[in-house]
Scaffold this active site. Structure first.
Site, short mmCIF file in Angstrom:
data_model
loop_
_atom_site.label_atom_id
_atom_site.label_comp_id
_atom_site.label_asym_id
_atom_site.label_seq_id
_atom_site.Cartn_x
_atom_site.Cartn_y
_atom_site.Cartn_z
N ILE A 14 54.22 80.36 139.86
CA ILE A 14 54.58 80.09 141.03
C ILE A 14 54.18 78.80 141.41
O ILE A 14 53.20 78.61 141.81
CB ILE A 14 53.95 81.32 141.96
CG1 ILE A 14 54.84 82.68 141.66
CG2 ILE A 14 54.49 80.93 143.78
CD1 ILE A 14 54.39 83.73 142.51
N HIS A 15 55.03 77.75 141.19
CA HIS A 15 54.64 76.58 141.60
C HIS A 15 55.16 76.21 143.06
O HIS A 15 55.62 76.82 143.70
CB HIS A 15 55.05 75.46 140.41
CG HIS A 15 56.46 75.68 140.17
ND1 HIS A 15 57.60 74.72 140.68
CD2 HIS A 15 57.27 76.53 139.19
CE1 HIS A 15 58.65 75.17 140.14
NE2 HIS A 15 58.70 76.27 139.45
N ALA A 16 55.24 74.80 143.45
CA ALA A 16 55.31 74.50 144.77
C ALA A 16 56.75 74.78 145.03
O ALA A 16 57.04 75.36 146.18
CB ALA A 16 55.16 72.92 144.90
N ALA A 19 57.33 78.52 145.64
CA ALA A 19 56.32 79.07 146.60
C ALA A 19 56.77 78.74 147.89
O ALA A 19 56.75 79.67 148.77
CB ALA A 19 54.96 78.34 146.42
#
Length: 85
Positions: A14-16, A19
């Site tokens: 779950i990266h930017a 997210a």
């Protein structure tokens, strides 16, 4: 209360970007929505609450929904998870 368990398949976890998509989906609901990985948990309506969990590929997250629109919130968040992670 409703609960979803999901194993993250995205190679980057779950990266930017995902997210932000999750937070945006959760923000539209009145229910309290919490994401948990292991012993750590965060508010799914806050980007730092999600990013602070450092979710990697193959990690399982548990998302709980509590409130008047929990069914709709769970359906929306589950759809985002399946489409983006």
């Amino acid at each position: 209360m409703k609960e979803i368990k999901y194993v993250v398949t995205d190679p980057e976890g779950i990266h930017a970007r995902p997210a932000g998509i999750l937070v945006k989906a959760a923000a539209g609901f009145k229910s309290k929505i919490t994401i948990k990985k292991g012993e750590k948990s965060g508010d799914l309506k806050r980007i730092f609450g999600v990013m602070g969990l450092c979710v990697k590929q193959n990690d399982e997250v548990v998302i709980t929904f509590e409130g008047e629109d929990e069914d709709a919130a769970a359906a929306a968040v589950e759809a985002v998870l399946k489409e983006n992670l």
